[in-house]
Design an enzyme around this catalytic site. Structure first.
Site, PDB file in Angstrom:
ATOM      1  N   SER A 164       0.844  -1.194   0.000  1.00 23.99           N
ATOM      2  CA  SER A 164       0.000   0.000   0.000  1.00 23.99           C
ATOM      3  C   SER A 164       0.885   1.251   0.000  1.00 23.99           C
ATOM      4  O   SER A 164       1.678   1.436  -0.914  1.00 23.99           O
ATOM      5  CB  SER A 164      -0.968  -0.042   1.191  1.00 23.99           C
ATOM      6  OG  SER A 164      -2.004   0.892   1.036  1.00 23.99           O
ATOM      7  N   GLU A 225      -8.740  -5.492  -6.425  1.00 23.33           N
ATOM      8  CA  GLU A 225      -8.362  -4.102  -6.160  1.00 23.33           C
ATOM      9  C   GLU A 225      -8.735  -3.238  -7.369  1.00 23.33           C
ATOM     10  O   GLU A 225      -7.877  -2.752  -8.106  1.00 23.33           O
ATOM     11  CB  GLU A 225      -6.871  -4.005  -5.836  1.00 23.33           C
ATOM     12  CG  GLU A 225      -6.499  -4.708  -4.543  1.00 23.33           C
ATOM     13  CD  GLU A 225      -5.094  -4.406  -4.083  1.00 23.33           C
ATOM     14  OE1 GLU A 225      -4.804  -3.226  -3.797  1.00 23.33           O
ATOM     15  OE2 GLU A 225      -4.274  -5.343  -4.018  1.00 23.33           O
ATOM     16  N   HIS A 271      -7.587  -5.369  -1.360  1.00 24.02           N
ATOM     17  CA  HIS A 271      -6.431  -4.599  -0.899  1.00 24.02           C
ATOM     18  C   HIS A 271      -6.023  -5.034   0.511  1.00 24.02           C
ATOM     19  O   HIS A 271      -4.832  -5.183   0.797  1.00 24.02           O
ATOM     20  CB  HIS A 271      -6.758  -3.101  -0.905  1.00 24.02           C
ATOM     21  CG  HIS A 271      -5.570  -2.230  -0.616  1.00 24.02           C
ATOM     22  ND1 HIS A 271      -4.523  -2.088  -1.497  1.00 24.02           N
ATOM     23  CD2 HIS A 271      -5.265  -1.455   0.460  1.00 24.02           C
ATOM     24  CE1 HIS A 271      -3.618  -1.268  -0.988  1.00 24.02           C
ATOM     25  NE2 HIS A 271      -4.050  -0.872   0.204  1.00 24.02           N
TER      26      HIS A 271
END
Length: 292
Positions: A164, A225, A271
């Site tokens: 991330s 995602e 995610h």
């Protein structure tokens, strides 16, 4: 004789029925061959460093090493994964190395440490951003020398993992100075950050790689995602698919001389969940050079 056999049977049964000795309720679980250190950067930022060393002696060239961001969350997963591979995957080319997780003492500063300078002082949630250079200087100028002073480390086999915002930092490090690590493990990177500002360095990568030995970059992203988090990316992320961004980056980087690209889209992962298989992949690529 029958009486003696009867007594023996009773003795065995009583022994097998004996209750196990229990540990006190507050006895902590401790991972073998691990330690924790606290360090302070030149700017006064405090970090908690988690270290796992292999069970085997270092090879002549030194241990390969994997640095992990978000150490307070990711270190235990990586350490347990490496320990299992060390037992069961030696025949598949797995060579255990040092794992170093970089975490925080107190409140996390990841939004600042992991993001490149952009002209902004805070993200949409009001958290400070733009400290990637200082954090990179801490890793390479203070943490790495401290680790290498205490452990035999192979300078040619050094990997960096982040997910991330952490993936953004690893990507930014590759594009900024690819000489710093041999393997870049880029998981679900926040490419959307400030209108994809990190990609402004992409065109200069080939020139930076020209004088270096080949590098490896492993890009992972969850199949699910399909959009950037609106609470962070704002209008810049509207309609943007993180998966497509990562897959597109992988295609472009495959055309760059001097870096070998492995792009993996993780089936069924979002995610939040993609970080776990990404850590598993990071351990494999750092210590075996690829999938086991």
């Amino acid at each position: 004789m029958a009486h003696q056999r009867y007594l023996l049977i009773l003795t065995c049964l009583s022994m097998s029925a004996a209750p196990a000795v229990s540990q006190p309720a507050d006895t902590p679980y401790v991972m073998e061959r691990t330690e924790v250190r606290d360090m302070v950067s030149d700017e006064g930022a405090s970090y908690r460093i988690f270290i796992q060393r292999p069970a085997t002696e270092a090879p002549a060239a030194g241990y390969p090493i994997l640095y992990l961001l978000d150490g307070e969350d990711n270190f235990a997963v990586a350490a347990a994964t490496s320990a299992r591979f060390e037992k069961y995957a030696k025949d598949h080319g797995f060579e255990a190395g040092l794992i170093v997780g970089i975490g925080y003492v107190g409140e996390s500063r990841r939004s600042f440490d992991y993001t490149p300078p952009s002209g902004l002082e805070t993200d949409p949630r009001g958290r400070p951003v733009g400290g990637a250079k200082q954090f990179r200087d801490f890793i390479t100028g203070k943490l790495r020398p401290a680790i290498e002073a205490d452990f035999a480390v192979d300078p040619q086999r050094q990997a960096l993992f982040g997910h991330s915002y952490g993936g953004l930092f690893v990507l930014d490090t590759l594009l900024e100075d690819p000489s710093l690590f041999s393997t870049y493990l880029i998981a679900s990177p926040s490419i959307w950050f400030v209108d994809r500002i990190v990609l402004e360095k992409e065109s200069a990568l080939a020139t930076k790689l020209a004088s270096l030995s080949p590098r490896m970059a492993v890009l992972t992203v969850g199949e699910m995602e399909d959009r950037a988090p609106a609470s962070l990316s704002g209008s810049a992320g509207k309609g943007l698919s993180m998966r497509e961004e990562v897959e597109g980056l992988g295609v472009r980087l495959e055309q760059v001389e001097g870096v070998k690209i492995h792009q993996r889209t993780l089936t069924g992962e979002s995610h939040g969940s993609s970080v776990l298989p990404a850590i598993g992949a990071a351990v494999m690529y750092a210590f075996a050079g690829g999938p086991l």
